[in-house]
Design an enzyme around this catalytic site. Sequence first.
Site, PDB file in Angstrom:
ATOM      1  N   GLY A  41     -16.793  34.266  -0.626  1.00 45.12           N
ATOM      2  CA  GLY A  41     -16.172  33.501  -1.706  1.00 45.12           C
ATOM      3  C   GLY A  41     -15.592  32.171  -1.285  1.00 45.12           C
ATOM      4  O   GLY A  41     -14.746  31.615  -1.979  1.00 45.12           O
ATOM      5  N   ASN A  43     -17.058  29.312  -1.282  1.00 41.65           N
ATOM      6  CA  ASN A  43     -17.435  28.313  -2.300  1.00 41.65           C
ATOM      7  C   ASN A  43     -16.618  28.500  -3.575  1.00 41.65           C
ATOM      8  O   ASN A  43     -16.239  27.519  -4.225  1.00 41.65           O
ATOM      9  CB  ASN A  43     -18.936  28.371  -2.587  1.00 41.65           C
ATOM     10  CG  ASN A  43     -19.723  27.628  -1.531  1.00 41.65           C
ATOM     11  OD1 ASN A  43     -19.723  26.399  -1.495  1.00 41.65           O
ATOM     12  ND2 ASN A  43     -20.365  28.364  -0.637  1.00 41.65           N
ATOM     13  N   HIS A 138     -27.352  26.609  -2.009  1.00 42.97           N
ATOM     14  CA  HIS A 138     -28.148  27.247  -0.968  1.00 42.97           C
ATOM     15  C   HIS A 138     -27.981  26.469   0.344  1.00 42.97           C
ATOM     16  O   HIS A 138     -27.968  25.239   0.340  1.00 42.97           O
ATOM     17  CB  HIS A 138     -29.632  27.267  -1.378  1.00 42.97           C
ATOM     18  CG  HIS A 138     -30.485  27.954  -0.357  1.00 42.97           C
ATOM     19  ND1 HIS A 138     -30.449  29.318  -0.154  1.00 42.97           N
ATOM     20  CD2 HIS A 138     -31.373  27.456   0.551  1.00 42.97           C
ATOM     21  CE1 HIS A 138     -31.279  29.637   0.831  1.00 42.97           C
ATOM     22  NE2 HIS A 138     -31.846  28.524   1.272  1.00 42.97           N
TER      23      HIS A 138
HETATM   24  C1  GAR Z   1     -23.282  30.104   1.068  1.00 44.55           C
HETATM   25  O1  GAR Z   1     -23.561  29.482   2.299  1.00 44.55           O
HETATM   26  C2  GAR Z   1     -24.423  29.894   0.092  1.00 44.55           C
HETATM   27  O2  GAR Z   1     -25.088  28.696   0.271  1.00 44.55           O
HETATM   28  C3  GAR Z   1     -25.309  31.070   0.427  1.00 44.55           C
HETATM   29  O3  GAR Z   1     -24.417  32.124   0.607  1.00 44.55           O
HETATM   30  C4  GAR Z   1     -23.225  31.620   1.198  1.00 44.55           C
HETATM   31  C5  GAR Z   1     -22.041  32.199   0.454  1.00 44.55           C
HETATM   32  O4  GAR Z   1     -20.844  31.857   1.100  1.00 44.55           O
HETATM   33  N1  GAR Z   1     -26.264  31.315  -0.610  1.00 44.55           N
HETATM   34  C6  GAR Z   1     -27.533  31.651  -0.384  1.00 44.55           C
HETATM   35  O5  GAR Z   1     -27.991  31.852   0.720  1.00 44.55           O
HETATM   36  C7  GAR Z   1     -28.401  31.779  -1.625  1.00 44.55           C
HETATM   37  N2  GAR Z   1     -29.742  32.017  -1.271  1.00 44.55           N
HETATM   38  P1  GAR Z   1     -19.444  32.056   0.394  1.00 44.55           P
HETATM   39  O6  GAR Z   1     -19.413  33.500  -0.121  1.00 44.55           O
HETATM   40  O7  GAR Z   1     -18.449  31.845   1.489  1.00 44.55           O
HETATM   41  O8  GAR Z   1     -19.297  31.060  -0.712  1.00 44.55           O
END
Ligand code: GAR
Length: 219
Positions: A41, A43, A138
């Site tokens: 989480g 982001n 992504h």
């Molecule tokens: C992020 O790096 C996002 O870009 C990736 O998951 C991570 C979530 O991080 N998404 C993907 O790979 C989609 N294919 P977070 O939970 O710390 O926000």
Amino acid sequence: MTDVVNQETIEPWELISPPVETVDLTLPQRLRLGVLASGSGSNFAAIAQAIAAQTLNAQIQVLIYNNPQAKAAERATQYHVPTVLLNHRHYPHREDLDGEIVKIFKAHNVEWVVMAGWMRIVTAVLLEAYGDRVLNIHPSLLPSFPGIHGVEQALAAGVKITGCTVHFADLEVDSGPIIMQAAVPILPTDTAETLHARIQIQEHRIYPQAIALAAKLKP
Ligand code: GAR
């Protein structure tokens, strides 16, 4: 003769396109966001912080998460955002899960869907309900390296620059019109963890800006 770009003004390791200085990101009305997250989480937190700092005119109506362990839920509670757990294992078909998501988002008056580390494939059920108001982030420069291992794939391919992308979602995995990207160099010493950490710094910078830009593009 064309002007030569002054090299000293460019920081290649933090190149964001389109450069935010060229776009007015102030929004006339507050966006109502519904966030989907599966993981830590960070982001989600970056978006919530941008809202708190009033650099993004929006409100997170609700967070839906699919993994009971997702730290994103704790973060949402810290920001006083309601959370709903929808465990994907309880839905035999992806469409059923998306149908439930749409129901919850509509009940919370959500107008923009923000996937922030949502590791599920989106179906037509969600896209039909929210059209082109579904955003995804992504950790690669799409269309290179889609899927759940974008960082590892870039390392394995030996590319020297990778980054992150915010885009409108479509039915394919990590695909759809690109809104904003940031470049991140791959260092010879990088592991997937160190590289992902630097990519995430850029993700946290661009996601709030890209949400505002998306709203400008599709008011
Ligand atoms: C992020 O790096 C996002 O870009 C990736 O998951 C991570 C979530 O991080 N998404 C993907 O790979 C989609 N294919 P977070 O939970 O710390 O926000």
